[in-house]
Structure formats: C-alpha cells, structure tokens
Design a protein around this motif. Sequence first.
Motif, PDB file in Angstrom:
ATOM      1  N   CYS A 155      42.968  46.612  29.374  1.00  0.00           N
ATOM      2  CA  CYS A 155      42.372  46.171  28.109  1.00  0.00           C
ATOM      3  C   CYS A 155      41.175  47.014  27.667  1.00  0.00           C
ATOM      4  N   GLY A 156      40.369  47.523  28.603  1.00  0.00           N
ATOM      5  CA  GLY A 156      39.225  48.363  28.253  1.00  0.00           C
ATOM      6  C   GLY A 156      38.048  47.621  27.651  1.00  0.00           C
ATOM      7  N   TYR A 157      38.011  46.296  27.759  1.00  0.00           N
ATOM      8  CA  TYR A 157      36.913  45.521  27.196  1.00  0.00           C
ATOM      9  C   TYR A 157      35.593  45.887  27.873  1.00  0.00           C
ATOM     10  N   ALA A 158      34.496  45.759  27.140  1.00  0.00           N
ATOM     11  CA  ALA A 158      33.159  46.012  27.666  1.00  0.00           C
ATOM     12  C   ALA A 158      32.362  44.714  27.571  1.00  0.00           C
ATOM     13  N   TYR A 159      31.867  44.255  28.715  1.00  0.00           N
ATOM     14  CA  TYR A 159      31.147  42.991  28.795  1.00  0.00           C
ATOM     15  C   TYR A 159      29.652  43.263  28.901  1.00  0.00           C
ATOM     16  N   PRO A 160      28.834  42.566  28.118  1.00  0.00           N
ATOM     17  CA  PRO A 160      27.394  42.816  28.150  1.00  0.00           C
ATOM     18  C   PRO A 160      26.756  42.324  29.450  1.00  0.00           C
ATOM     19  N   VAL A 161      25.656  42.965  29.806  1.00  0.00           N
ATOM     20  CA  VAL A 161      24.826  42.519  30.928  1.00  0.00           C
ATOM     21  C   VAL A 161      23.462  42.209  30.341  1.00  0.00           C
ATOM     22  N   ARG A 162      23.063  40.950  30.414  1.00  0.00           N
ATOM     23  CA  ARG A 162      21.783  40.506  29.848  1.00  0.00           C
ATOM     24  C   ARG A 162      20.872  40.023  30.964  1.00  0.00           C
ATOM     25  N   ASP A 163      19.697  40.583  31.050  1.00  0.00           N
ATOM     26  CA  ASP A 163      18.729  40.236  32.099  1.00  0.00           C
ATOM     27  C   ASP A 163      19.362  40.367  33.485  1.00  0.00           C
ATOM     28  N   ASP A 164      20.116  41.433  33.673  1.00  0.00           N
ATOM     29  CA  ASP A 164      20.802  41.748  34.933  1.00  0.00           C
ATOM     30  C   ASP A 164      21.862  40.724  35.318  1.00  0.00           C
ATOM     31  N   ILE A 165      22.361  39.955  34.350  1.00  0.00           N
ATOM     32  CA  ILE A 165      23.418  38.970  34.590  1.00  0.00           C
ATOM     33  C   ILE A 165      24.633  39.345  33.745  1.00  0.00           C
ATOM     34  N   PRO A 166      25.774  39.633  34.382  1.00  0.00           N
ATOM     35  CA  PRO A 166      26.984  39.961  33.619  1.00  0.00           C
ATOM     36  C   PRO A 166      27.495  38.742  32.842  1.00  0.00           C
ATOM     37  N   VAL A 167      27.791  38.954  31.578  1.00  0.00           N
ATOM     38  CA  VAL A 167      28.347  37.895  30.730  1.00  0.00           C
ATOM     39  C   VAL A 167      29.847  38.172  30.619  1.00  0.00           C
ATOM     40  N   LEU A 168      30.614  37.571  31.520  1.00  0.00           N
ATOM     41  CA  LEU A 168      32.052  37.857  31.592  1.00  0.00           C
ATOM     42  C   LEU A 168      32.860  36.846  30.788  1.00  0.00           C
ATOM     43  N   LEU A 169      32.581  36.809  29.505  1.00  0.00           N
ATOM     44  CA  LEU A 169      33.299  35.947  28.571  1.00  0.00           C
ATOM     45  C   LEU A 169      34.065  36.846  27.609  1.00  0.00           C
TER      46      LEU A 169
END
Length: 58
Positions: free
Chosen positions: A35-49
């Motif tokens: 899929c190649g999706y890119a998931y943000p990392v906020r405050d060193d926490i991966p947001v895997l939604l």
Amino acid sequence: MKLDSWLLEILACPNCGGDLRADDQAAELVCTGSCGYAYPVRDDIPVLLVDEARTPAP
C-alpha cells in the motif's frame, strides 16, 4: 523522532500488514508493503490509524 529498533521490528502496517520503515525527516513510518501508506509519528508515538495515514502519490 525517537523510536527503538525493537519497536520497528514488531510493528506492521495496519492496512496491508507490510513492514514499516522510519522516515525521520518527515516524522513518519512508511509502509514498504503493497500500500505504501505513511503514518505520522507525533511526540515519538506512532499513529497507526489508516484514517490518519498519508496515501502515496499516484
């Protein structure tokens, strides 16, 4: 972006199940699978939604 290497080894893309690689400059985890999706990392926490993921350019 501070993510432990052991964490990257166990995380998988929630969309396709592919491996994730860190993109420190963009502060994202990018799927190396189909899929190649890119998931943000906020405050060193991966947001895997999937709803929060950036889709690859066509």
